[in-house]
Design a protein around this motif. Structure first.
Motif, PDB file in Angstrom:
ATOM      1  N   ALA A  93       0.851  -1.200   0.000  1.00 46.94           N
ATOM      2  CA  ALA A  93       0.000   0.000   0.000  1.00 46.94           C
ATOM      3  C   ALA A  93       0.888   1.251   0.000  1.00 46.94           C
ATOM      4  N   PRO A  94       0.339   2.378  -0.498  1.00 44.28           N
ATOM      5  CA  PRO A  94       1.154   3.603  -0.577  1.00 44.28           C
ATOM      6  C   PRO A  94       1.782   4.003   0.753  1.00 44.28           C
ATOM      7  N   GLU A  95       1.051   3.834   1.880  1.00 45.36           N
ATOM      8  CA  GLU A  95       1.637   4.290   3.165  1.00 45.36           C
ATOM      9  C   GLU A  95       2.822   3.422   3.589  1.00 45.36           C
ATOM     10  N   LEU A  96       2.774   2.139   3.234  1.00 43.05           N
ATOM     11  CA  LEU A  96       3.918   1.271   3.550  1.00 43.05           C
ATOM     12  C   LEU A  96       5.118   1.648   2.684  1.00 43.05           C
TER      13      LEU A  96
ATOM     14  N   ALA B 121       6.566   4.896   4.067  1.00 43.68           N
ATOM     15  CA  ALA B 121       7.321   4.733   5.319  1.00 43.68           C
ATOM     16  C   ALA B 121       8.695   4.119   5.033  1.00 43.68           C
ATOM     17  N   CYS B 122       8.739   3.124   4.140  1.00 39.18           N
ATOM     18  CA  CYS B 122      10.026   2.491   3.815  1.00 39.18           C
ATOM     19  C   CYS B 122      10.944   3.483   3.096  1.00 39.18           C
TER      20      CYS B 122
ATOM     21  N   LEU C  54       9.137   3.045  11.058  1.00 40.55           N
ATOM     22  CA  LEU C  54       8.266   2.020  10.463  1.00 40.55           C
ATOM     23  C   LEU C  54       7.137   1.572  11.401  1.00 40.55           C
ATOM     24  N   LYS C  55       7.150   2.085  12.627  1.00 44.14           N
ATOM     25  CA  LYS C  55       6.151   1.639  13.615  1.00 44.14           C
ATOM     26  C   LYS C  55       4.704   1.759  13.106  1.00 44.14           C
ATOM     27  N   PRO C  56       4.303   2.868  12.471  1.00 45.72           N
ATOM     28  CA  PRO C  56       2.902   2.980  12.031  1.00 45.72           C
ATOM     29  C   PRO C  56       2.482   1.922  11.005  1.00 45.72           C
TER      30      PRO C  56
END
Ligand code: NAD
Length: 347
Positions: free
Chosen positions: A231-234, A237-238, A332-334
């Protein structure tokens, strides 16, 4: 530079001792972009020279290309067969899935021919979440047991992204049917879900292979390929984690691989490697000029094989960079343990 010796780890009850870094050969099927033949040979040669003994492929990677190229490379290098361990797969192909006994039995013969081998060490049902798990239990695995008895394969495995498919199958087959599971993208800095399953797998005497410590490119400076399903948020975050490491002069890929390697219950961590700095002479008759052109064009500055092996060696001698790891874990917690849908959605 002196050659670092790779740590060997036992794989479940198989008696196999795998190098803790394994060579993921999907890039040889051009999965992450084109890899010229001479670079492929260079990568495999470098891996063997630096004491990697485990090579993983599948008929699915590059629609059989990865198996063919890996077979040519291993043949060209003339390494004694007992000194390397090859895993390939069945049931997933360029044109879809077929876990029927007839197809997987034929598939093994086709793979052996492409790999130019008399037997494969491990044969794995590829991404079982896309098939009927009851068929895997009642038809596919019994067919593989016959192949194991016939000596065409030494050990049997199952692979997949969701973790519950492993328990579904392992709870329903006789002990000793499945020797190995290959889980991917579930044991890295962003996702450690596999950890909860390890006691169960150990209890069943099943060896654990963890693939994609760089989350199929998410945990690299270059970022993932366009087809990456996160997903875009992952992805964001990376990307932020990689940028943070870079700003400190650190390398996210090195940190990520070391993180996965730190779990000694995992027998081997499979990384996809597709570039090597030094393309040595090989048995394919390419001229030195053509090799140099390839070198300049495709891998001017990086040598992923050596980088990854050095990362493993440094982990053994110096440990992991705890400060940077904790900063990356915070970033990366979220998105921790956020995966993506794969296969038939079961309720
Ligand atoms: P990965 O996490 O290993 O990432 C591979 C990507 O990272 C490639 O683009 C590669 O060029 C890059 N890379 C490697 N080393 C690097 C370094 N030091 N610095 C920067 N970039 C680097 O993902 P993967 O290749 O998908 O997984 C590894 C292997 O595991 C596969 O080749 C395959 O053999 C196996 N695998 C199996 C399954 C399955 O059976 N279902 C699924 C995924 C992976």
């Amino acid at each position: 530079m002196s050659t670092p010796k790779m740590e060997l780890r036992e794989l479940g009850n198989t008696g196999l001792k795998l190098s803790c870094v394994g060579f993921g050969a999907s890039p040889l099927g051009n999965v992450f972009g084109p890899v010229p033949m001479e670079e492929a040979v260079g990568c495999v040669r470098r891996a063997v020279d630096l004491s990697i003994n485990f090579f993983d492929t599948s008929p699915y990677y590059g629609n059989t290309l990865s198996e063919k190229i890996l077979g040519k490379c291993l043949k060209a290098l003339e390494v004694p067969r007992s000194e390397y361990i090859v895993s390939t797969k069945c049931g997933r192909y360029g044109d879809g899935f077929d876990f029927s006994a007839e197809r997987v039995t034929r598939s093994v013969d086709e793979s052996l021919e492409r790999l130019q081998l008399d037997y494969v060490d491990i044969l794995q049902c590829h991404d079982i979440e896309f098939g009927s798990l009851d068929q895997i239990v009642s038809e596919t695995l019994p067919a593989l047991v016959k192949l194991r008895e016939a000596g065409k394969i030494r050990f049997i495995g199952i692979t997949g992204l969701p973790l519950d498919v492993f328990t579904y199958v392992l709870d329903r087959v006789p002990p000793g049917t499945v020797d190995v599971v290959l889980s991917y993208c579930r044991y890295g800095i962003n996702d450690t879900a596999l950890d909860d399953l390890i006691p169960y797998l150990k209890g069943k005497g099943v060896g654990v292979i963890s693939a994609s410590p760089l989350a199929m490119g998410l945990l690299t400076e270059a970022g993932p390929p366009d087809w990456h399903p996160a997903a875009p948020e992952l992805k964001a975050a990376c990307r932020a984690a990689a940028a943070h490491c870079k700003s400190k002069g650190k390398n996210i890929s090195k940190l990520s691989l070391q993180y996965s390697l730190s779990n000694k219950d995992i027998s081997t961590v499979l990384v996809g490697m597709n570039s090597v700095k030094q393309v040595n002479d090989c048995a394919f008759g390419f001229s030195r000029i053509s090799k140099m052109q390839t070198f300049v064009k495709h891998c001017p500055y990086d040598d992923q094989v050596e980088e990854n092996i050095t990362a493993a060696a440094e982990l053994a001698t110096e440990g992991i960079d705890d400060e940077t790891l904790s900063e990356v874990e915070d970033i990366l917690k979220p998105v921790k343990n956020q995966s993506w849908p794969s296969g038939i959605q079961r309720t």
